[in-house]
Design an enzyme around this catalytic site. Structure first.
Site, short mmCIF file in Angstrom:
data_model
loop_
_atom_site.label_atom_id
_atom_site.label_comp_id
_atom_site.label_asym_id
_atom_site.label_seq_id
_atom_site.Cartn_x
_atom_site.Cartn_y
_atom_site.Cartn_z
N CYS A 117 71.89 73.49 6.20
CA CYS A 117 72.79 74.65 6.13
C CYS A 117 72.63 75.37 4.79
CB CYS A 117 74.23 74.18 6.34
SG CYS A 117 75.42 75.52 6.45
N CYS A 212 83.32 73.82 2.05
CA CYS A 212 82.59 72.78 1.30
C CYS A 212 83.08 72.61 -0.13
CB CYS A 212 81.10 73.10 1.31
SG CYS A 212 80.43 73.16 2.98
N CYS A 241 72.93 72.13 -4.40
CA CYS A 241 72.58 72.68 -3.08
C CYS A 241 71.11 73.02 -2.96
CB CYS A 241 73.43 73.91 -2.79
SG CYS A 241 73.30 75.14 -4.06
FE1 SF4 Z 1 76.56 75.53 4.40
FE2 SF4 Z 1 78.48 74.31 3.02
FE3 SF4 Z 1 76.04 74.70 1.94
FE4 SF4 Z 1 77.75 76.73 2.34
S1 SF4 Z 1 77.99 75.00 0.89
S2 SF4 Z 1 75.62 76.75 2.76
S3 SF4 Z 1 78.69 76.16 4.32
S4 SF4 Z 1 76.58 73.38 3.67
#
Ligand code: SF4
Length: 251
Positions: A117, A212, A241
């Site tokens: 994601c 998140c 991330c």
């Molecule tokens: Fe997806 Fe959560 Fe990452 Fe946003 S923080 S891109 S909703 S996994």
């Protein structure tokens, strides 16, 4: 403009972040940009860059999952400084394929799906944006987490074969939260309302996508509020991330 050792030496001699931003935007124009997610560091950088009298390029990764307060902050910043923040969106085809295959809330299922994601909503759009840049100015600070403690102010990154390197700059890398807050107060910098939210010692340390990101408690690590459901499984889980994963090749 090439990223030469001479250029780096020139930039490294500039200690004042505002002067540094002025030098970068004068030299690189639209090939340089500040990336912001609504954190205080990003807002302070925007204020400094706008004070130079130049028209700085600013962008944000709009995952389509941001807090309503984040969109409101961007509108306020645009109005105050007379600028337009570029909203970089995920590829709509890839996004709908991902949701069709894994569901809207796949990030709750596993670390792999959370990374998928983040990849579709953040990492790939960021890479596309970086293709338009020679200099990526970030709000990273060394005191934000253990993973970020070794962040350098200047880093030359490889984008792969036959592509020019990218200069990543973190002008406020050694600033503390207190310095940022003082600057914001003195210069009336718009502050994200969630960064002023505090409930019995719980507060927001970092701001990402709405589902998140949660507040952290008094004794928690600064990025503990991200993907909190993974904490129980692994307290040392990677809370990045993948945005800052390009290969370092210099400085
Ligand atoms: Fe997806 Fe959560 Fe990452 Fe946003 S923080 S891109 S909703 S996994």
């Amino acid at each position: 403009m090439d990223i030469t050792p001479q250029l780096l030496t020139t930039l490294e001699k500039i200690s004042d972040p505002k002067d540094l931003l002025k030098e970068i935007f004068s030299r690189f124009g639209n090939r340089a940009a500040i990336g912001t997610s609504g954190q205080l560091t990003g807002s302070v950088l925007i204020d400094m860059a706008c004070q130079t009298g130049l028209k700085p390029r600013i962008f944000t990764l709009d995952t389509l999952r941001l807090f309503p307060e984040t969109y409101e902050l961007f509108s306020e910043v645009e109005k105050k400084y007379g600028i337009q923040i570029e909203k970089v969106h995920p590829d709509p085809t890839k996004l709908s394929e991902m949701i069709r295959e894994h569901g809207e809330y796949l990030f709750f299922d596993s670390k792999e799906k959370q990374e998928l994601c983040c990849n579709i909503r953040k990492v790939e759009p960021n890479e596309k944006m970086l293709e338009t840049l020679d200099v990526w100015i970030t709000g990273l600070r060394a005191d934000q987490s253990r993973a970020r403690a070794s962040t350098a102010k200047f880093e030359i990154q490889s984008r792969g074969e036959n592509k020019p390197p990218l200069l990543k700059v973190a002008p406020l890398v050694d600033w503390t939260e207190k310095q940022l807050r003082n600057y914001a107060t003195q210069h009336q910098v718009p502050v994200h309302p969630l960064l002023n939210w505090n409930h019995e010692g719980w507060y927001y340390e970092s701001l990402g996508c709405i589902l998140c990101t949660t507040p952290i408690g008094p004794n928690e690590a600064r990025r503990a509020g991200r993907w909190r459901w993974f904490n129980a499984l692994d307290p040392n889980a990677n809370k990045e991330c993948g945005l800052h994963g390009l290969k370092k090749i210099g400085r």
